[in-house]
Design an enzyme around this catalytic site. Structure first.
Site, PDB file in Angstrom:
ATOM      1  N   HIS A   8       0.829  -1.217   0.000  1.00 39.31           N
ATOM      2  CA  HIS A   8       0.000   0.000   0.000  1.00 39.31           C
ATOM      3  C   HIS A   8       0.861   1.265   0.000  1.00 39.31           C
ATOM      4  CE1 HIS A   8       1.043   0.829   4.160  1.00 39.31           C
ATOM      5  NE2 HIS A   8       0.980  -0.480   4.342  1.00 39.31           N
ATOM      6  N   ARG A  59      -5.923   0.842   4.246  1.00 40.01           N
ATOM      7  CA  ARG A  59      -4.838   1.402   3.425  1.00 40.01           C
ATOM      8  C   ARG A  59      -4.563   0.545   2.190  1.00 40.01           C
ATOM      9  NH1 ARG A  59      -3.050  -0.853   8.223  1.00 40.01           N
ATOM     10  NH2 ARG A  59      -1.036  -1.906   8.393  1.00 40.01           N
ATOM     11  N   GLU A  86      -1.392  -6.932   7.251  1.00 42.47           N
ATOM     12  CA  GLU A  86      -0.053  -6.692   7.796  1.00 42.47           C
ATOM     13  C   GLU A  86       0.195  -7.672   8.956  1.00 42.47           C
ATOM     14  OE1 GLU A  86       2.917  -6.248   7.746  1.00 42.47           O
ATOM     15  OE2 GLU A  86       3.152  -4.089   7.459  1.00 42.47           O
ATOM     16  N   HIS A 177       0.784  -5.635   2.274  1.00 43.76           N
ATOM     17  CA  HIS A 177       1.517  -4.877   3.299  1.00 43.76           C
ATOM     18  C   HIS A 177       2.992  -5.292   3.326  1.00 43.76           C
ATOM     19  CE1 HIS A 177      -2.347  -3.524   4.981  1.00 43.76           C
ATOM     20  NE2 HIS A 177      -2.748  -4.661   4.429  1.00 43.76           N
TER      21      HIS A 177
HETATM   22  O1  LIG Z   1       2.872  -2.156  10.595  1.00 43.85           O
HETATM   23  C1  LIG Z   1       3.703  -1.255  10.431  1.00 43.85           C
HETATM   24  O2  LIG Z   1       4.060  -0.489  11.336  1.00 43.85           O
HETATM   25  C2  LIG Z   1       4.314  -1.031   9.061  1.00 43.85           C
HETATM   26  O3  LIG Z   1       3.360  -1.161   8.100  1.00 43.85           O
HETATM   27  C3  LIG Z   1       5.460  -1.982   8.777  1.00 43.85           C
HETATM   28  O4  LIG Z   1       6.306  -1.835   9.798  1.00 43.85           O
HETATM   29  P1  LIG Z   1       7.818  -2.327   9.833  1.00 43.85           P
HETATM   30  O5  LIG Z   1       8.593  -1.494   8.832  1.00 43.85           O
HETATM   31  O6  LIG Z   1       8.223  -2.034  11.240  1.00 43.85           O
HETATM   32  O7  LIG Z   1       7.824  -3.771   9.499  1.00 43.85           O
END
Ligand SMILES: O=C(O)[C@H](O)COP(=O)(O)O
Length: 226
Positions: A8, A59, A86, A177
């Site tokens: 996204h 998102r 995610e 994600h």
């Molecule tokens: O969920 C989150 O905070 C981000 O989408 C991905 O986070 P990360 O870069 O800490 O894996």
């Protein structure tokens, strides 16, 4: 066959540098622009999709719509599934990443963010799952996942929904994600537990795979115009 992954566009919580996971922010203005650019780039590359898959998070859904709109392909069938969400960030969700690093140290935060098999602290059930997951048995679901856990629930979706379409000669778009895509990339590119720690996925950039009928990767390109 073409298989395209898109993370996204930038979300309001990416912009605020907040651990997001299953929280549900909208795209930022930059995120909407990234999604529009991705759609234009895919159209310009002449890529046509038969099927589209996304998560149940806003998102990714917004990105998916904006990409398809910019390809003039809003009519395509889109399947939404929580398995493409995610990675669940557990009790870290809602905390600022820089402040958390100050509190627990950069190394600990790096382990939580990028290690393959170290889980973040678990959230309580009330914090972890909102109404959209009521149809699932959340008592048996993790309220804080490492990447290995994420792969354990993206893989059945890959095997049952995406892989059969590719084997059938169809072109497939997956809008998801950073970490749900890292888990699938680990699987399809056969990346080791150690090496996956160094793999980063940018927001809004289509990752285009050419795949043969045995699901081997013949070519990989990243489309971006920033
Ligand atoms: O969920 C989150 O905070 C981000 O989408 C991905 O986070 P990360 O870069 O800490 O894996």
């Amino acid at each position: 066959m073409k298989l395209v992954f898109i993370r996204h566009g930038e979300s309001e919580l990416n912009l605020a540098n907040v651990f997001t996971g299953w929280l549900d922010p909208k795209l930022s203005e930059k995120g909407r622009k990234e999604a529009a650019q991705a759609g234009k780039d895919l159209k310009e590359a002449g890529i046509e999709f038969d099927y589209v898959h996304t998560s149940v998070l806003t998102r990714a859904n917004q990105t998916c719509n904006i990409v398809l709109e910019n390809m003039d392909r809003l009519y395509l069938p889109v399947e939404k599934n929580w398995r493409l969400n995610e990675r669940h960030y557990g009790a870290l969700q809602g905390l600022n990443k820089a402040e958390t690093a100050k509190k627990y140290g950069d190394e600990q935060v790096h382990i939580w963010r990028r290690s393959y098999d170290v889980r973040p602290p678990q959230a309580t059930d009330e914090q972890a799952f909102d109404h959209r997951y009521d149809h699932l048995d959340t008592r048996h679901m993790l309220a804080g996942e490492c990447l290995k856990d994420t792969l354990a629930r993206t893989l059945p979706y890959w095997e049952d929904h995406i892989a059969p379409q590719l084997k059938d000669g169809k072109n497939v778009l997956v809008v998801a994600h950073g970490n749900s895509l890292r888990s699938l990339i680990k699987h399809i590119e056969n990346i080791s537990d150690e090496d996956i720690m160094g793999v980063e996925i940018a927001t809004g950039e289509p990752i285009v795979y050419d795949i043969d009928e045995n699901l081997n990767i013949v070519n990989k390109t990243i489309l971006y115009k920033k």
